[in-house]
Write an enzyme that holds these catalytic residues in place. Structure first.
Site, PDB file in Angstrom:
ATOM      1  N   THR A  29      29.015   3.083  -0.505  1.00  0.00           N
ATOM      2  CA  THR A  29      28.415   4.420  -0.580  1.00  0.00           C
ATOM      3  C   THR A  29      27.773   4.859   0.730  1.00  0.00           C
ATOM      4  O   THR A  29      27.515   6.047   0.929  1.00  0.00           O
ATOM      5  CB  THR A  29      27.332   4.474  -1.677  1.00  0.00           C
ATOM      6  OG1 THR A  29      26.268   3.568  -1.335  1.00  0.00           O
ATOM      7  CG2 THR A  29      27.919   4.102  -3.027  1.00  0.00           C
ATOM      8  N   CYS A  37      15.521  -0.170  -6.969  1.00  0.00           N
ATOM      9  CA  CYS A  37      16.302   1.036  -7.230  1.00  0.00           C
ATOM     10  C   CYS A  37      16.899   1.004  -8.641  1.00  0.00           C
ATOM     11  O   CYS A  37      17.491  -0.007  -9.055  1.00  0.00           O
ATOM     12  CB  CYS A  37      17.416   1.177  -6.201  1.00  0.00           C
ATOM     13  SG  CYS A  37      18.340   2.728  -6.363  1.00  0.00           S
ATOM     14  N   ARG A  40      22.828   1.420 -10.607  1.00  0.00           N
ATOM     15  CA  ARG A  40      23.580   0.229 -11.003  1.00  0.00           C
ATOM     16  C   ARG A  40      23.670  -0.757  -9.846  1.00  0.00           C
ATOM     17  O   ARG A  40      23.886  -0.365  -8.695  1.00  0.00           O
ATOM     18  CB  ARG A  40      24.992   0.634 -11.446  1.00  0.00           C
ATOM     19  CG  ARG A  40      25.808  -0.525 -12.012  1.00  0.00           C
ATOM     20  CD  ARG A  40      27.154  -0.034 -12.503  1.00  0.00           C
ATOM     21  NE  ARG A  40      27.979   0.426 -11.388  1.00  0.00           N
ATOM     22  CZ  ARG A  40      29.214   0.922 -11.535  1.00  0.00           C
ATOM     23  NH1 ARG A  40      29.728   1.049 -12.748  1.00  0.00           N
ATOM     24  NH2 ARG A  40      29.896   1.319 -10.472  1.00  0.00           N
ATOM     25  N   ARG A  62      22.304   5.630   5.017  1.00  0.00           N
ATOM     26  CA  ARG A  62      21.343   6.689   4.743  1.00  0.00           C
ATOM     27  C   ARG A  62      20.427   6.272   3.594  1.00  0.00           C
ATOM     28  O   ARG A  62      20.855   5.547   2.691  1.00  0.00           O
ATOM     29  CB  ARG A  62      22.053   7.991   4.369  1.00  0.00           C
ATOM     30  CG  ARG A  62      22.725   8.688   5.532  1.00  0.00           C
ATOM     31  CD  ARG A  62      23.323  10.010   5.098  1.00  0.00           C
ATOM     32  NE  ARG A  62      23.835  10.765   6.228  1.00  0.00           N
ATOM     33  CZ  ARG A  62      24.420  11.947   6.124  1.00  0.00           C
ATOM     34  NH1 ARG A  62      24.548  12.506   4.928  1.00  0.00           N
ATOM     35  NH2 ARG A  62      24.855  12.572   7.205  1.00  0.00           N
ATOM     36  N   CYS A  64      18.406   6.177   0.142  1.00  0.00           N
ATOM     37  CA  CYS A  64      18.721   6.581  -1.232  1.00  0.00           C
ATOM     38  C   CYS A  64      17.760   7.688  -1.676  1.00  0.00           C
ATOM     39  O   CYS A  64      16.559   7.632  -1.419  1.00  0.00           O
ATOM     40  CB  CYS A  64      18.588   5.370  -2.152  1.00  0.00           C
ATOM     41  SG  CYS A  64      18.813   5.742  -3.912  1.00  0.00           S
ATOM     42  N   CYS A  67      15.580   6.059  -5.207  1.00  0.00           N
ATOM     43  CA  CYS A  67      14.453   5.121  -5.072  1.00  0.00           C
ATOM     44  C   CYS A  67      13.556   5.451  -3.886  1.00  0.00           C
ATOM     45  O   CYS A  67      12.456   4.905  -3.774  1.00  0.00           O
ATOM     46  CB  CYS A  67      14.961   3.685  -4.960  1.00  0.00           C
ATOM     47  SG  CYS A  67      15.909   3.317  -3.462  1.00  0.00           S
ATOM     48  N   TRP A 427     -19.938 -16.371  13.466  1.00  0.00           N
ATOM     49  CA  TRP A 427     -19.986 -15.616  12.209  1.00  0.00           C
ATOM     50  C   TRP A 427     -19.576 -14.164  12.433  1.00  0.00           C
ATOM     51  O   TRP A 427     -18.713 -13.629  11.718  1.00  0.00           O
ATOM     52  CB  TRP A 427     -21.387 -15.650  11.597  1.00  0.00           C
ATOM     53  CG  TRP A 427     -21.459 -14.834  10.331  1.00  0.00           C
ATOM     54  CD1 TRP A 427     -21.184 -15.262   9.067  1.00  0.00           C
ATOM     55  CD2 TRP A 427     -21.781 -13.432  10.216  1.00  0.00           C
ATOM     56  NE1 TRP A 427     -21.317 -14.217   8.169  1.00  0.00           N
ATOM     57  CE2 TRP A 427     -21.674 -13.087   8.848  1.00  0.00           C
ATOM     58  CE3 TRP A 427     -22.135 -12.445  11.138  1.00  0.00           C
ATOM     59  CZ2 TRP A 427     -21.932 -11.797   8.380  1.00  0.00           C
ATOM     60  CZ3 TRP A 427     -22.381 -11.149  10.673  1.00  0.00           C
ATOM     61  CH2 TRP A 427     -22.278 -10.837   9.300  1.00  0.00           C
ATOM     62  N   TYR A 431     -16.131 -12.394  11.031  1.00  0.00           N
ATOM     63  CA  TYR A 431     -16.209 -11.265  10.098  1.00  0.00           C
ATOM     64  C   TYR A 431     -15.441 -10.064  10.652  1.00  0.00           C
ATOM     65  O   TYR A 431     -14.716  -9.379   9.915  1.00  0.00           O
ATOM     66  CB  TYR A 431     -17.669 -10.893   9.851  1.00  0.00           C
ATOM     67  CG  TYR A 431     -17.876  -9.837   8.792  1.00  0.00           C
ATOM     68  CD1 TYR A 431     -17.774 -10.150   7.448  1.00  0.00           C
ATOM     69  CD2 TYR A 431     -18.184  -8.523   9.145  1.00  0.00           C
ATOM     70  CE1 TYR A 431     -17.972  -9.181   6.464  1.00  0.00           C
ATOM     71  CE2 TYR A 431     -18.384  -7.552   8.181  1.00  0.00           C
ATOM     72  CZ  TYR A 431     -18.278  -7.883   6.845  1.00  0.00           C
ATOM     73  OH  TYR A 431     -18.466  -6.924   5.885  1.00  0.00           O
ATOM     74  N   ASP A 447     -21.444 -18.169   6.943  1.00  0.00           N
ATOM     75  CA  ASP A 447     -22.076 -17.167   6.082  1.00  0.00           C
ATOM     76  C   ASP A 447     -22.845 -17.825   4.945  1.00  0.00           C
ATOM     77  O   ASP A 447     -22.296 -18.672   4.209  1.00  0.00           O
ATOM     78  CB  ASP A 447     -21.005 -16.238   5.507  1.00  0.00           C
ATOM     79  CG  ASP A 447     -21.598 -15.112   4.691  1.00  0.00           C
ATOM     80  OD1 ASP A 447     -22.036 -14.123   5.295  1.00  0.00           O
ATOM     81  OD2 ASP A 447     -21.640 -15.235   3.451  1.00  0.00           O
TER      82      ASP A 447
END
Length: 486
Positions: A29, A37, A40, A62, A64, A67, A427, A431, A447
């Site tokens: 296709t 998707c 099928r 290209r 779809c 989906c 520390w 973080y 911590d």
């Protein structure tokens, strides 16, 4: 490398865990799809698998229309990686290629553009320019189908340099003009508010994330409730304004299968950066199943993981803002740090103008820029002399572009540079790496809250540091489980 059999089983089962991890090109296709998707399942002989959507388009496929690959969450395979390609992808999402080209991207990463090209082709199957073009197209398709933004604004919001280039690229990729993709009667006027759905990979524990952000919200800049996050942003996200009025407000509202982004009047050229920063803030590209499986294998963390599946590490909308908040949080309570941050904003931040009287409780300031804070008078705010020096040194380093705190630099290198500044130790650096740099293995082991939570679990035969070795490369998520366990 993609394993054909594993990918084909995921496509056959429409397994949502793999959404965003790879794309399926169907040779019969000429279309490429997401693993989920509803079409099928194609025959094995007719499919090819690609790590990135850009690689599928580069091979002539290209997207779809059923989906919609542009609506998939980001790949978790790159979300947790701090290597060259992972950092480059974050910079591309921030629009660096749009503004400075591939050469500017390579310079930002301190490599040659040839080396960057070679790494992208090896890892993604497509060069950086193709990946950046695909990002523009995916955002443009979403803005056309999900918003009322005028087509001209969509062109610039998605990063294209001209409307002509935008129209040609959309026709080449989708086979239709932008106006045909949108439909009749939409986008005839500029909307006051932009709304976009940000895809999320489930499970997603938004309640814990919002609670964490609420406790650390900066007065005047952020407002967090049980169901939404609100903050001020510059009119063009990616930097804060030093003049009043050039600001707007965004809302992030978690829903069942997405996070709704509402933005009031953003600049068209700032939309791509805005979306990227919001995704990082809410950790939307993480792979919760991989994290939960790894941490749940430790009997110590298993009950915590079971109690909060899909727990995320809150990121940062702005790395410098988060770093300042981390410095203010040294040796004080979480509430005390928020109070100090509010005082800094009230003195050094930029007030918004034109707020309605009914919006008095809404965020009303932009966080101060690094340049402004570097020269600010911070006396009388309750900060020690040492803390003032640390903030000025941090701000000066960011203003001079010696520190990149928005995820485009190597986390280990940035941590070393942070600790070279006066008043910043392991520390604070850990973080900042955890939240601003998006390092999933960052772990601020010193911590006090982490140590108390670990001790409460009753496993005294090992130290926290020793036990944390079992949690690599997801120690940041383990830290979140410990912090939210009490």
């Amino acid at each position: 490398m993609l394993d054909f059999d594993s990918c084909y089983r995921a496509v056959s089962a429409r397994d949502a865990r793999f959404d965003g991890r790879f794309f399926t090109g169907v040779t019969s296709t000429g279309i490429y799809c997401r693993p989920i998707c509803p079409a099928r399942t194609p025959a094995r002989r007719n499919v090819r698998f690609f790590t990135a959507a850009a690689a599928a388009e580069g091979a002539g496929f290209r997207p779809c229309k059923r989906c919609r690959p542009e609506a998939s969450p980001g790949s978790p395979d790159w979300d947790f990686r701090g290597d060259l390609v992972g950092r480059a992808l974050r910079l591309i999402d921030d629009g660096v290629v749009d503004d400075h080209g591939v050469r500017g991207l390579a310079r930002r990463l301190a490599v040659t553009d040839r080396h960057l090209h070679r790494m992208f082709v090896a890892e993604l199957g497509a060069p950086p320019l193709t990946v950046a073009r695909n990002r523009r197209l995916r955002l443009a398709r979403r803005l056309l189908t999900e918003t009322l933004m005028p087509v001209t604004d969509v062109a610039f919001a998605s990063g294209f340099g001209s409307v002509r280039q935008f129209n040609a690229s959309m026709r080449e990729t989708y086979g239709q003009a932008p106006s045909e993709l949108r439909g009749v009667g939409r986008g005839l006027g500029r909307p006051a508010t932009l709304e976009l759905r940000l895809a999320v990979r489930r499970p997603y524990d938004s309640a814990s994330l919002l609670a964490f952000l609420a406790a650390r919200a900066i007065p005047g800049v952020e407002k967090v409730t049980a169901d939404r996050y609100v903050r001020t942003v510059a009119a063009a996200p990616g930097g804060t304004s030093d003049t009043g009025g050039e600001a707007s407000t965004i809302e992030l509202i978690p829903r069942e299968d997405h996070v709704l982004l509402r933005a009031g009047g953003p600049s068209p050229r700032g939309v791509a950066s805005l979306v990227n920063r919001c995704r990082r803030l809410f950790d939307l590209d993480a792979d919760p199943c991989a994290v939960d499986d790894a941490l749940g294998a430790d009997p110590l963390l298993a009950p915590l993981v079971a109690a909060r599946p899909g727990l995320r590490v809150p990121g940062a909308f702005d790395g410098f803002e988060l770093a300042v908040r981390a410095v203010l949080g040294q040796q004080v309570s979480v509430a005390g740090a928020s109070t100090l941050a509010g005082r800094v904003v009230a003195r050094c931040g930029t007030p918004r103008t034109g707020l309605a009287a009914s919006a008095e409780a809404e965020p009303a300031h932009l966080f101060p820029t690094a340049a402004r804070l570097a020269d600010a008078d911070l006396s009388g705010l309750g900060l020690t002399g040492g803390r003032q020096r640390t903030l000025r040194a941090l701000a000066a380093a960011v203003a001079a572009e010696e520190l990149d705190l928005d995820g485009g630099a190597d986390p280990a290198e940035i941590a070393d540079r942070l600790m070279a500044l006066p008043g910043i130790g392991p520390w604070t650096a850990g973080y900042i790496a955890m939240r601003a740099l998006g390092d999933p293995d960052a772990f601020p082991a010193a911590d006090l809250g982490l140590r108390r939570a670990f001790d409460a679990l009753g496993h005294a035969e090992t130290s926290l540091e020793q036990r944390a070795e079992r949690w690599r490369p997801w120690r940041a998520y383990a830290a979140m489980h410990l912090w939210t366990s009490h």
